[in-house]
Design an enzyme around this catalytic site. Structure first.
Site, PDB file in Angstrom:
ATOM      1  N   GLU A 109      57.143  -6.167  54.577  1.00 14.22           N
ATOM      2  CA  GLU A 109      56.900  -6.898  53.327  1.00 14.22           C
ATOM      3  C   GLU A 109      57.485  -6.159  52.132  1.00 14.22           C
ATOM      4  O   GLU A 109      57.535  -6.680  51.035  1.00 14.22           O
ATOM      5  CB  GLU A 109      55.389  -7.028  53.086  1.00 14.22           C
ATOM      6  CG  GLU A 109      54.688  -7.863  54.121  1.00 14.22           C
ATOM      7  CD  GLU A 109      53.185  -7.803  53.967  1.00 14.22           C
ATOM      8  OE1 GLU A 109      52.599  -8.773  53.488  1.00 14.22           O
ATOM      9  OE2 GLU A 109      52.589  -6.756  54.330  1.00 14.22           O
TER      10      GLU A 109
ATOM     11  N   ASP B  35      55.648 -11.711  50.477  1.00 16.70           N
ATOM     12  CA  ASP B  35      55.705 -10.491  49.684  1.00 16.70           C
ATOM     13  C   ASP B  35      57.116  -9.921  49.626  1.00 16.70           C
ATOM     14  O   ASP B  35      57.560  -9.467  48.573  1.00 16.70           O
ATOM     15  CB  ASP B  35      54.730  -9.449  50.250  1.00 16.70           C
ATOM     16  CG  ASP B  35      53.303  -9.731  49.799  1.00 16.70           C
ATOM     17  OD1 ASP B  35      53.115 -10.021  48.605  1.00 16.70           O
ATOM     18  OD2 ASP B  35      52.390  -9.672  50.637  1.00 16.70           O
TER      19      ASP B  35
HETATM   20  C1  PEP Z   1      53.566 -12.330  53.584  1.00 12.80           C
HETATM   21  O1  PEP Z   1      53.506 -11.538  52.646  1.00 12.80           O
HETATM   22  O2  PEP Z   1      54.584 -12.979  53.866  1.00 12.80           O
HETATM   23  C2  PEP Z   1      52.383 -12.564  54.422  1.00 12.80           C
HETATM   24  C3  PEP Z   1      52.462 -13.308  55.503  1.00 12.80           C
HETATM   25  O3  PEP Z   1      51.194 -12.009  54.011  1.00 12.80           O
HETATM   26  P1  PEP Z   1      50.286 -12.651  52.863  1.00 12.80           P
HETATM   27  O4  PEP Z   1      50.853 -14.001  52.529  1.00 12.80           O
HETATM   28  O5  PEP Z   1      48.906 -12.758  53.399  1.00 12.80           O
HETATM   29  O6  PEP Z   1      50.429 -11.670  51.761  1.00 12.80           O
HETATM   30 MG    MG Z   2      51.811 -10.236  52.440  1.00 14.17          MG
END
Ligand code: PEP
Ligand code: MG
Length: 575
Positions: A435, A459
């Site tokens: 991320e 992210d």
């Molecule tokens: C992301 O960051 O792509 C992810 C799947 O985590 P979250 O959306 O929960 O931050």
């Molecule tokens: Mg995430």
């Protein structure tokens, strides 16, 4: 007057219903002296008894729909309301100072809140402060004869209109009555938007001004597929929205025919399509949509849905249910990703300027505040591992050192359990989310130590573009098809493959119909998405040829300067 607002299409589907405004009302007042302090005390008593009646109703409704445990927070509120010391002090303040009830209430409750909040290390006292703040707001609303919005009491079909919805607001929405929601702020990858997709509630976020334009009871026609909402629609516009809804429903019937089909491309290659879930309850949606696994279990919702830290046993029960429910298919469980837009009422995190860049996820787990919570979670996961095909991943890894520290804790907890004679699976894979650009760039080094990667593009894109995923002003920078993002993804996939590991994606991009052909061409192994996107992705993949997609992806990576260039050459490959 009829008016159309454009926002960001956050969850497919349409609705026509009355607006329900979930906005904080104006609770301002002025301090005044009063002649008759007895009458003022009587006004207070009246507000107290109305607040108590209302809280009792909310409590009963919460117990019915969410369970006794969830309802306990309202018991705490009822206790505040009947606290003789605090109520006595408010009345004393009215009679001694000859002030109105509003100002006496505020002065006394602020004093209590300040006192409890000063005990910074005591989570219990911090919770008391939050309870008093909530109850004081309710009493004040009754004194001012203002109605506080309450989503859990909605009992007719509505479109919820709000400035923003937190994930916990969204969780409280009753699908039987809430036909859609529309907000002022937010992006496609904010967690309320992600939840709307899994709850199948049509949603539009980031309209900028819906709360300023709409009054309670106004009729709204919401098109969550295009991202536009019409205020006071004409009869023709309503009929048009209904027709769009019918076409969408017919399209869904076609996709549903693929529920039990394998995901194979036109040239016979298999890709794994998995579901993102937030609670064991979401397994129904995963099964109904033909998921081949769970590619992301966001465990923080287990923490968010609970009035206190979930115990090892509570967690074990939830993880076991998911593993058993998937009958041996892979289940990727992400360790808690608290922080950013996901808060815990019982864990007071410091207020931050940039919560998405701050103390969140693995950073909390590895700190002294979070280590016990993290180890408890690892133990629950390890114990549950014998009930299915478990894969564990850590969120928000920036450095190899962080991965090594987390893995060390995992190894230690595993060794302890084995020494205690507890059965633990020996085929658990341990991987990381990609991320943070630092991890994507250094993927070749990470690939030597992890079992797999899962790319979190929600992210990864916000950090690569330096554009807050919650901020609609910069939502144009959410560019999954930008060559910079595609290059990072390719770097991660190639690095995994060079070490014989697999690479998946669990960010929203994995279910984005424009991105899927590119990701197939890049060679991503697993696509994990909101369950409701699985069947349309399976349908799309069946029509595509991987060697053609590889040619398309190679050209996007080498010939294109911008996202628009990528979309332009896409026309040669997809029609
Ligand atoms: C992301 O960051 O792509 C992810 C799947 O985590 P979250 O959306 O929960 O931050
Ligand atoms: Mg995430």
């Amino acid at each position: 007057m009829t008016e159309m607002l454009k926002g960001i299409a956050a969850s497919d589907g349409v609705a026509v219903a009355k607006a329900y405004l979930l906005v904080q009302p104006d609770l301002s007042f002025t301090k005044v002296t009063v002649e008759d302090s007895q009458a003022e005390a009587a006004r207070l008593d009246d507000a107290l008894s109305k607040s108590s009646e209302e809280l009792q109703q909310i409590r009963n409704k919460a117990a019915e729909s969410l369970g006794e445990e969830e309802a306990q927070v309202f018991d705490a509120h009822l206790m505040v309301l009947s606290d003789p010391d605090m109520i006595g002090q408010i009345k004393q303040n009215i009679s001694d100072n000859k002030v109105n009830a509003e100002s006496a209430l505020k002065e006394v409750t602020d004093m209590y809140i300040g006192m409890f909040e000063a005990m910074e290390d005591n989570a219990y006292m911090q919770e008391r402060a939050a309870d008093i703040r909530d109850v004081a707001k309710r009493i004040l609303a009754h004194l001012l004869q203002v109605v506080l919005p309450n989503p859990s009491m909605i009992n007719e079909e509505v479109v919820v209109v709000a400035h923003d919805l937190t994930p916990s607001d969204t969780a409280q929405l009753d699908r039987n009555f809430v036909k859609a929601f529309v907000t002022d702020i937010g992006g496609r990858t904010s967690h309320s938007a992600i939840m709307a997709r899994s709850l199948e509630i049509p949603a539009i976020v980031g309209t900028g001004e819906i709360t300023a334009k709409v009054k309670a009871g106004d009729i709204l026609a919401v098109n969550g597929i295009e991202g536009d909402v019409i205020i006071h629609p004409t009869e023709d516009q309503k009929a048009n929205i209904v027709k769009i809804g019918e076409d969408y429903a017919a399209q869904k019937v076609e996709w549903e025919k693929l529920k039990h089909a394998e995901t194979v491309t036109a040239d016979g290659k298999h890709f794994e399509l998995a579901a993102n879930i937030g609670t064991p309850k979401d397994l129904t949606g995963a099964h109904n949509n033909g998921a081949e696994g769970v590619g992301l279990y966001r465990t923080e919702f287990l923490y968010m849905d609970s009035p206190d830290f979930p115990t090892e046993e509570d967690q074990y029960v939830a993880y076991k249910a998911v593993l058993e429910g998937m009958s041996g298919k892979p289940v990727v469980v992400r360790t808690m990703d608290i922080g950013g837009d996901k808060e815990l009422p019982y864990l007071q995190l410091p207020h931050e300027m940039n919560p998405f860049l701050g103390y969140r996820a693995l950073r909390i787990s590895l700190s002294s505040l979070g280590e016990d919570m993290f180890r408890t979670q690892l133990r629950a996961l390890l114990r549950a591992s014998v009930h299915g095909n478990l894969r564990i991943m850590f969120p928000m890894v920036a450095t190899l050192q962080e991965f090594r520290s987390a893995k060390k804790m995992y190894d230690e907890e595993k060794a302890k359990l084995v020494a205690e004679g507890v059965a633990v699976s020996d085929t658990i894979q341990v991987g990381i989310m990609i991320e943070i650009p630092a991890a994507a760039i250094l993927a070749d080094r990470f690939a030597k130590e992890v079992d797999f990667f899962s790319i979190g593009t929600n992210d990864l894109i916000q950090y690569t573009m330096a554009a807050d995923r919650m901020n609609e002003q910069v939502s144009y920078l959410y560019q999954p098809y930008n060559p910079s993002i595609l290059r990072l993804i390719k770097n991660v996939v190639d690095a995994a493959h060079a070490e014989g590991k697999w690479a998946g994606m669990c960010g929203e991009m994995a279910g984005d119909q424009t991105a899927v052909p590119l990701l197939m061409g890049i060679g991503l192994d697993e696509f994990s998405m909101s369950a409701t996107s699985i069947l349309k992705t399976r349908s799309l993949m069946k029509k595509l040829d991987t060697s053609k997609m590889k040619e398309f992806a190679d050209r996007a990576l080498t010939e294109c300067d911008t996202m628009e260039d990528v979309l332009e050459i896409m026309k040669e490959y997809i029609n």
